[in-house]
Design a protein around this motif. Structure first.
Motif: not given
Length: 184
Positions: A148-166
């Motif tokens: 739950d704590n990390w989910r918002p940051l994962f959502s933001i990273a996925d929206a940014i794209g590139g190598d950010v999600p990884e």
């Protein structure tokens, strides 16, 4: 809203009225021994969190919204209920060598930070629907409240794209592994 101390009544009324991001400094000096304030912060961990209070001469019950982003700064360990709902960023005092060549922050010269804040707010608004509907991939090693704590940051990273999600998921794994090693 930045504060070095806050009462519980002020906190939940501010959150309910203004929906701010809270930056609370010196949390180690007042949070550990204030169960009510800690409870209000804990209640704000998820959407729908409320603090119930009687208000007015007729003592009508009012539900004050407590959901919102909070950043706490302090020395030492946080209370367990706060730590469980948090992402930890460890900081160290800057030595002369560590800050050599860096521009020191000056609170009277923050135009760059204001501009960055405006850009972040614009990006968030432009991507609000995407973020609200996001169902990011949660690694199997991350579960329960940590997920739950990390989910918002994962959502933001996925929206940014590139190598950010990884990159963000690698940071999460490192942080969660470290916390697990340090747990009593």
């Amino acid at each position: 809203i930045r504060t070095e101390s806050v009462s519980t009544a002020v906190l939940f009324r501010l959150i309910d009225a203004h929906k701010p991001s809270l930056l609370i400094d010196e949390a180690d000096t007042f949070l550990k021994h204030n169960d009510e304030l800690r409870g209000a912060i804990n209640a704000g961990h998820r959407r729908g969190g409320h603090h119930l209070r009687c208000v007015g001469d007729d003592h009508d019950v009012k539900a004050f919204t407590t959901f919102g982003p909070v950043a706490l700064a302090g020395i030492g360990n946080r209370p367990g209920t706060i730590a469980d709902r948090s992402l930890t960023v460890e900081m160290q005092r800057g030595s002369k060598e560590a800050v050599k060549g860096l521009s020191l922050f000056r609170s009277d010269r923050v135009e760059h930070e204001r501009e960055l804040g405006r850009k972040i707010a614009r990006w968030a608004e432009d991507n609000r629907i995407l973020l609200e509907n996001s169902e990011p991939d949660i690694p199997e090693w991350l579960y329960n409240r940590k997920a739950d704590n990390w989910r918002p940051l994962f959502s933001i990273a996925d929206a940014i794209g590139g190598d950010v999600p990884e990159q963000v998921r690698a940071i999460a794994q490192k942080a969660v592994t470290k916390e697990a090693k340090e747990a009593p």
